[in-house]
Write a protein that holds these residues in place. Structure first.
Motif, short mmCIF file in Angstrom:
data_model
loop_
_atom_site.label_atom_id
_atom_site.label_comp_id
_atom_site.label_asym_id
_atom_site.label_seq_id
_atom_site.Cartn_x
_atom_site.Cartn_y
_atom_site.Cartn_z
N PHE A 208 -26.78 11.84 71.97
CA PHE A 208 -26.59 10.92 73.09
C PHE A 208 -25.55 9.93 72.59
O PHE A 208 -25.78 9.24 71.59
CB PHE A 208 -27.86 10.14 73.42
CG PHE A 208 -29.01 10.95 73.93
CD1 PHE A 208 -29.25 11.04 75.29
CD2 PHE A 208 -29.86 11.59 73.06
CE1 PHE A 208 -30.33 11.77 75.76
CE2 PHE A 208 -30.94 12.31 73.52
CZ PHE A 208 -31.17 12.41 74.88
N ASN A 209 -24.42 9.84 73.27
CA ASN A 209 -23.45 8.84 72.86
C ASN A 209 -24.02 7.45 73.08
O ASN A 209 -24.58 7.16 74.13
CB ASN A 209 -22.16 9.00 73.65
CG ASN A 209 -21.13 7.96 73.28
OD1 ASN A 209 -21.14 6.86 73.82
ND2 ASN A 209 -20.27 8.30 72.34
N TYR B 106 -21.55 6.89 77.43
CA TYR B 106 -22.88 7.39 77.77
C TYR B 106 -23.00 7.58 79.28
O TYR B 106 -23.60 8.56 79.75
CB TYR B 106 -23.96 6.41 77.29
CG TYR B 106 -25.35 6.77 77.77
CD1 TYR B 106 -26.19 7.57 77.01
CD2 TYR B 106 -25.82 6.34 79.02
CE1 TYR B 106 -27.45 7.93 77.45
CE2 TYR B 106 -27.08 6.69 79.47
CZ TYR B 106 -27.88 7.48 78.69
OH TYR B 106 -29.14 7.84 79.15
#
Length: 525
Positions: free
Chosen positions: A58-59, A66
């Protein structure tokens, strides 16, 4: 701040390693610097490459990344959240006018910040010729599967098994081939890490709640295998059962009591997207289900609407409706304290119990009792969020999701199309019992909308409201809803031959209406 500096230093080391493998000996001969031997002894030449992977499954930063990797895809298609913002004049992902400039980020994050670093770790271990380094390869592969199954569940075919060879790195696997490779990689890691359970060399590099404990990483990998086994149950029941029973019987165990999350050192990106930008609010389905069930987790997941006219109630927004300006729905319920802190959730213990409940419903060996795991999943989720009242909640056999009423435009009102209840019904049909399991699993996995969207596509549960405005030009059926994201424009422009082969692996054209390999319509049994 010390934690952040540590991660920045590790990232610098990782990037340095990527850029200098061809002349590694030459740049590490400065008698006043850190020698190659010292780096190797500390494992920093390997360990630093884990940081970008941890931060990009998950960025986590910047928040807009995100938002494009997950927020305007899985988070909205799952029914979890809806933007009050009419991006691009309301012609956007929420109204099925898929925006190529947005939808390439899950791909670029994975192929820019996950896959290359896995390869770096593999190459460094091979170069070191030290069998003790194998543990790092196994751990990197677990993270790789964590990232790449999500990418595959967005697009379908991906570049995976041939990525490590320069001559074949652009070639795609079908989703079926990719999933079989996921199972092989997880199985090898679960088995291979057993001899390293007392090893502590990963501790300095582990950003997760598992704290570098190899035994816990085996549990996580085994739980991930169970998740993916269930994902393929409708398209290949034999494969699903085989892999699922491997997980259920493995000496690695499962994450039944501990959540898997990453300590990122950064604020959760949704705190910015929801709190600072006001670009996301409660989804209509969340309102229907949590309000209908009188679910205490609602107060952790969301904040009451700030619009004085709504008198402090929790209020969601239906996706794909006419929105003229952000001010219309901007004062509906924002995202609550569940996103406070510097952690990113990868898997919860509650999810594992719901996976075991479904496995038991399907008769898989070693799964245990359906109702026991269903109730354990709910209890574990309530405990995770420090919510009281679980005993009464589990006995509630009357509450059902409520119909959705739009606070501004009644044209968006819609009845919830199910009377699913909370108290487990052992005498219900398999589909009725599955709907209970998946509905509660959906509540418990919040805010991971990507996984929730995948489970909705696999099972049809919980019931997600169709869009009111469909700008797909007929490529996405309003009632069937969006099933995938088309291949990214950069790949089409630079890797067209292989993309055309990937399209041939699909069950239809390269658009959002084509089902993935594991997405089989009809009954779940």
């Amino acid at each position: 701040m010390n934690k952040l500096l540590k991660y920045l230093l590790a990232t610098i080391l990782a990037v340095s390693f990527i850029n200098c493998t061809d002349n590694f000996e030459d740049i590490n001969t400065d008698p006043n610097g850190i020698s190659n031997q010292s780096l190797t002894q500390m494992n920093n030449h390997i360990g630093g490459s884990f940081t970008p992977m941890f931060l990009n499954v998950f960025n986590v930063t910047p928040a807009w990344n995100y938002q494009l990797q997950q927020g305007l895809l899985g988070d909205v298609y799952s029914g979890y959240m809806t933007p009050p913002t009419p991006f691009a004049g309301n012609v956007n992902n929420m109204t099925y006018a898929l925006v190529d400039g947005w939808n390439g980020f899950p791909w670029s994050d994975a192929y820019g910040s996950v896959m290359p670093f896995v390869l770096d770790i593999k190459n460094a271990v091979e170069l070191g010729n030290d069998p003790s380094g194998d543990k790092f390869v196994y751990l990197a592969n677990i993270i790789k599967v964590s990232a790449m199954h999500r990418v595959s569940d967005i697009y379908g075919p991906i570049r995976y098994t041939k990525f490590d060879d320069f001559t074949t790195t652009g070639e795609y696997d079908s989703q079926e081939t990719a999933y079989n490779a996921f199972f092989n990689d997880l199985g090898a890691a679960i088995d291979g890490l057993k001899s390293f359970e007392s090893d502590s060399q990963f501790v300095p590099f582990d950003m997760s709640s598992l704290g570098g404990d190899i035994a816990m990483w085996r549990k996580y990998a085994n739980s991930l295998r169970l998740r993916l086994a269930m994902r393929v149950v409708n398209v290949n029941p034999t494969l699903a059962k085989t892999q699922g029973e491997k997980s259920l019987s493995s000496d690695a165990g499962l994450l039944e009591t501990q959540d898997m999350y990453i300590n990122t050192g950064f604020a959760h990106p949704i705190t910015v997207i929801s709190g600072s930008w006001g670009d996301v609010r409660m989804g209509a389905e969340m309102e229907s289900i949590l309000e209908g069930f009188g679910d205490g987790r609602e107060e952790k997941y969301f904040n009451p609407a700030s619009d004085p006219a709504l008198n402090g109630v929790f209020k969601g927004i239906r996706m794909g409706i006419e929105i003229e300006a952000k001010g219309q729905y901007g004062n509906h319920s924002s995202i609550g304290s569940v996103i406070d802190g510097e952690t990113m959730q990868w898997m919860t213990a509650a999810e594992v119990h719901f996976l075991m409940a479904e496995a038991a419903l399907r008769g898989w060996s070693g799964a245990g009792n359906v109702k026991a795991h269903y109730e354990a999943g709910i209890r574990t989720s309530f405990s995770q969020h420090s919510v009281s009242g679980v005993d009464a909640y589990l006995l509630d056999n009357t509450s059902t999701p409520k119909d959705f009423v739009d606070a501004i435009n009644p044209i968006n009102n819609i009845a919830y199309p199910s009377d699913v209840k909370i108290a487990y019904n052992n005498t219900g049909t398999n589909e009725e019992q599955l709907e209970q399991i998946i509905t509660q699993k959906w509540i418990a996995m919040f805010p991971d909308g990507q996984e929730a969207w995948s489970e909705f596509r696999r099972t049809g549960y919980p019931r997600i409201y169709p869009v009111m405005i469909n700008n797909s030009g007929g490529t996405i059926d309003t009632n069937i809803q969006i099933r995938r994201i088309n291949f990214v424009s950069n790949e089409i422009n630079t890797n067209s031959t292989n993309v055309n082969t990937a399209i041939s692996y699909l069950n239809g054209p390269d658009n959002g209406g084509t089902r993935l390999w594991w997405d089989i319509p009809g009954s779940n049994f």
